[in-house]
Design an enzyme around this catalytic site. Structure first.
Site, PDB file in Angstrom:
ATOM      1  N   ASP A  63       0.881  -1.166   0.000  1.00 51.82           N
ATOM      2  CA  ASP A  63       0.000   0.000   0.000  1.00 51.82           C
ATOM      3  C   ASP A  63       0.922   1.221   0.000  1.00 51.82           C
ATOM      4  O   ASP A  63       1.641   1.445   0.970  1.00 51.82           O
ATOM      5  CB  ASP A  63      -0.879  -0.026   1.253  1.00 51.82           C
ATOM      6  CG  ASP A  63      -1.722   1.236   1.402  1.00 51.82           C
ATOM      7  OD1 ASP A  63      -1.555   2.173   0.607  1.00 51.82           O
ATOM      8  OD2 ASP A  63      -2.540   1.274   2.345  1.00 51.82           O
ATOM      9  N   TYR A  93       1.079   0.450  14.900  1.00 49.25           N
ATOM     10  CA  TYR A  93       0.158   0.242  13.795  1.00 49.25           C
ATOM     11  C   TYR A  93       0.525   1.090  12.592  1.00 49.25           C
ATOM     12  O   TYR A  93       0.681   2.291  12.685  1.00 49.25           O
ATOM     13  CB  TYR A  93      -1.273   0.592  14.214  1.00 49.25           C
ATOM     14  CG  TYR A  93      -2.256   0.356  13.100  1.00 49.25           C
ATOM     15  CD1 TYR A  93      -2.450  -0.929  12.596  1.00 49.25           C
ATOM     16  CD2 TYR A  93      -2.976   1.388  12.520  1.00 49.25           C
ATOM     17  CE1 TYR A  93      -3.336  -1.163  11.566  1.00 49.25           C
ATOM     18  CE2 TYR A  93      -3.869   1.166  11.491  1.00 49.25           C
ATOM     19  CZ  TYR A  93      -4.043  -0.113  11.016  1.00 49.25           C
ATOM     20  OH  TYR A  93      -4.921  -0.351   9.995  1.00 49.25           O
ATOM     21  N   LYS A 105      -3.118  -2.573   8.133  1.00 52.75           N
ATOM     22  CA  LYS A 105      -3.264  -4.030   8.247  1.00 52.75           C
ATOM     23  C   LYS A 105      -2.309  -4.737   7.285  1.00 52.75           C
ATOM     24  O   LYS A 105      -1.737  -4.117   6.397  1.00 52.75           O
ATOM     25  CB  LYS A 105      -4.717  -4.424   7.949  1.00 52.75           C
ATOM     26  CG  LYS A 105      -5.556  -4.583   9.217  1.00 52.75           C
ATOM     27  CD  LYS A 105      -5.243  -5.868   9.964  1.00 52.75           C
ATOM     28  CE  LYS A 105      -5.893  -5.862  11.332  1.00 52.75           C
ATOM     29  NZ  LYS A 105      -5.094  -6.455  12.377  1.00 52.75           N
TER      30      LYS A 105
HETATM   31  C1  F6R Z   1      -7.535  -0.160   7.976  1.00 59.61           C
HETATM   32  C2  F6R Z   1      -7.242   1.193   7.530  1.00 59.61           C
HETATM   33  C3  F6R Z   1      -8.211   2.279   7.801  1.00 59.61           C
HETATM   34  C4  F6R Z   1      -7.639   3.339   8.715  1.00 59.61           C
HETATM   35  C5  F6R Z   1      -8.671   4.442   9.004  1.00 59.61           C
HETATM   36  C6  F6R Z   1      -8.105   5.596   9.816  1.00 59.61           C
HETATM   37  O1  F6R Z   1      -6.533  -1.030   7.609  1.00 59.61           O
HETATM   38  O2  F6R Z   1      -6.202   1.457   6.962  1.00 59.61           O
HETATM   39  O3  F6R Z   1      -9.411   1.763   8.317  1.00 59.61           O
HETATM   40  O4  F6R Z   1      -7.223   2.757   9.902  1.00 59.61           O
HETATM   41  O5  F6R Z   1      -9.156   4.988   7.801  1.00 59.61           O
HETATM   42  O6  F6R Z   1      -6.938   6.024   9.214  1.00 59.61           O
HETATM   43  P1  F6R Z   1      -6.065   7.227   9.802  1.00 59.61           P
HETATM   44  O7  F6R Z   1      -5.733   6.890  11.228  1.00 59.61           O
HETATM   45  O8  F6R Z   1      -4.879   7.278   8.905  1.00 59.61           O
HETATM   46  O9  F6R Z   1      -6.941   8.442   9.698  1.00 59.61           O
HETATM   47 MG    MG Z   2      -4.537  -2.292   2.289  1.00 58.16          MG
HETATM   48 MG    MG Z   3      -4.017   0.620   3.659  1.00 60.01          MG
END
Ligand code: F6R
Ligand code: MG
Ligand code: MG
Length: 370
Positions: free
Chosen positions: A12, A232, A235
Site C-alpha cells: 500500500d 500500527y 493491516k
Molecule cells: C484499515 C485502515 C483504515 C484506517 C482508518 C483511519 O486497515 O487502513 O481503516 O485505519 O481509515 O486512518 P487514519 O488513522 O490514517 O486516519
Molecule cells: Mg490495504
Molecule cells: Mg491501507
C-alpha cells in the site's frame, strides 16, 4: 527445463480519498517500471493489479525464491510509485515501505510476499489471491477446508492423486526473533492443524505441499507490519499463490470455501471483525473502511509466459454470495463497538482505548468492607 518462479509482492503506497484505491497514475508508474524490466529480459512476464488500496506486482522469472534482483525491482517500482503518490498528495503515500533503504529482500521491510518455484507441468494453472483490510490469518479457514476437508474438497475422496493428503507449514507470527514454524500433515493431524488455525492472529499457513509428489502447492504471505514497525501502520493485507488441478485440488475446490465469507480481523482501523467479501479485480473499499475483501485471478503459465488473467469472483454466483456476505457485514456492524464486533485488546491497532482505560484505572476505588 529450468524451474520457473512466480513472485507476488504487494504494498500500500497511498490511495485516493482515504484508504480506498491507488490512483491510475501511480499504477501506471509501477507498470512502466516493470514493463521496462521485461523488455530487458530481467523477468519473463508480469501482471499488475490492485485490491482496495494495495498494489500487487506479480512477476515470473528464473531467479528463484527471495531473489535480491527481483525483490529490489519491485521495491524500486514501489519507490517510483510513491514519488507520484506524494506528488498527487495521496493519503498514506509510501506507507508500507517501512525501511529507508533496500537490503537483500523485501521480507521484513513492509511489502507482503508470496513466491512459488517449480518445474512447470505440461499445463500449469494457478490462482493469485489478494486481500485488503485484513491480515494473513484470513486464508487459514479457506485453505484448511480446501486441503483437508472432503466436505469442501471432493477430490480428497474422488481422486487417488489427492488421497495421501497435504502437508501444512504453519508459522507462529507472535514469535518475532526468527521464523518459528511447524509442519503437520492432513489427514492424520487435522485436529492439531485445526487447533492452531482457530487462532488466525497467531498461527498462519505459510505453505502447503502435496504428499503424493512433494511439490509445493501454496505459498502465502505471513508479514505482520505491526511486528516490523512496533506500532500500527496499516493491516497486513495478505497475498497468496495456489497451484491447482491434477495432483492438487481443482480451482473450484479452492474457490468454494470463499463463499462462506468467514469473519476475519481487519475492517475499520484494523480493529474489528468483518466477513471476508469476495470481490472483482481492481475493486475499491467502501463500507466502514471495508468490508475485508479478497480477489482472485486465475492464470496458466507456460515457460514463464502468462495467459491473460481470469477474474474468478466475476461470475453471477459470486454476486449472490456478495449480497449474503454484505448482510453479515451489516449485521455485525449493528453492535458497533460492543463485544464480538471489535477485536480483543491485544489486536487493537490504535492505542486510544489503552489510554482511556489507563486513565480510568486511577479513578477506580476499592470499596471498604463494612
Ligand atoms: C484499515 C485502515 C483504515 C484506517 C482508518 C483511519 O486497515 O487502513 O481503516 O485505519 O481509515 O486512518 P487514519 O488513522 O490514517 O486516519
Ligand atoms: Mg490495504
Ligand atoms: Mg491501507
Amino acid at each position: 527445463m529450468a524451474k520457473i518462479t512466480i513472485s507476488v509482492i504487494k504494498a500500500d503506497i497511498g490511495s485516493i480519498g482515504g484508504h480506498i484505491k491507488p490512483s491510475e497514475e501511480v499504477i501506471k508508474a509501477i507498470e512502466n517500471y516493470i514493463k521496462e524490466a521485461k523488455a530487458r529480459g530481467k523477468i519473463i512476464d508480469y501482471f499488475i493489479s490492485h485490491t482496495g488500496d494495495d498494489i500487487a506486482i506479480l512477476t515470473t522469472h528464473r531467479e528463484g525464491l527471495l531473489s535480491e534482483g527481483i525483490h529490489k525491482l519491485c521495491w524500486d517500482a514501489f519507490c517510483e510509485g510513491t514519488k507520484i503518490a506524494k506528488e498527487q498528495g495521496l493519503y498514506g503515500a509510501g506507507q508500507d515501505l517501512l525501511k529507508e533503504s533496500f537490503s537483500g529482500n523485501v521480507k521484513g521491510m513492509g511489502p507482503a510476499v508470496a513466491e512459488l518455484e517449480f518445474e512447470e507441468r505440461p499445463a500449469e494453472p494457478f490462482l493469485f489471491f489478494a486481500a485488503d483490510k485484513t491480515d494473513p490469518g484470513a486464508f487459514n479457514l479457506p485453505l484448511y477446508l480446501a486441503f483437508a476437508d472432503p466436505m469442501y474438497c471432493s477430490g480428497l475422496l474422488l481422486s487417488p492423486k489427492l488421497k495421501k493428503g497435504f502437508k501444512f507449514v504453519i508459522m507462529d507470527v507472535s514469535y518475532t526473533k526468527a521464523d518459528r514454524v511447524i509442519e503437520l500433515v492432513a489427514p492424520e493431524e487435522i485436529y492439531e492443524i485445526a487447533a492452531l488455525l482457530r487462532d488466525p492472529e497467531r498461527f498462519i499457513i505459510e505453505s502447503i505441499f502435496s504428499r503424493e509428489t512433494g511439490e509445493q502447492v501454496v505459498s502465502a504471505s505471513t508479514t505482520r507490519l505491526h511486528n516490523i514497525a512496533g506500532k500500527y501502520v496499516g493491516k497486513d493485507d495478505p497475498v497468496m499463490l495456489v497451484r491447482t488441478q491434477k495432483n492438487f485440488p481443482a480451482t473450484g475446490e479452492i474457490l468454494q470455501p470463499f463463499a462462506l465469507g468467514p469473519y476475519v480481523a481487519g475492517f475499520m482501523r484494523g480493529s474489528h471483525w468483518g466477513p471476508l467479501l469476495p470481490v472483482k479485480r481492481n475493486s475499491t473499499i467502501s463500507f466502514f473502511d471495508g468490508p475485508p475483501v479478497v480477489s482472485c485471478q486465475a492464470f496458466c503459465v507456460k515457460e514463464g509466459k502468462l495467459t491473460e488473467a481470469v477474474d474468478c469472483f466475476d461470475h453471477p454466483f459470486w454476486d449472490w454470495v456478495r449480497n449474503k456476505v454484505s448482510q453479515k457485514a451489516e449485521e455485525i456492524r449493528r453492535q458497533g463497538f460492543f463485544g464480538a464486533s471489535m477485536l480483543p485488546f491485544s489486536e487493537l491497532e490504535y492505542g486510544g482505548i489503552v489510554k482511556i482505560l489507563k486513565d480510568l484505572d486511577k479513578k477506580f476505588k476499592i470499596r471498604k468492607k463494612k
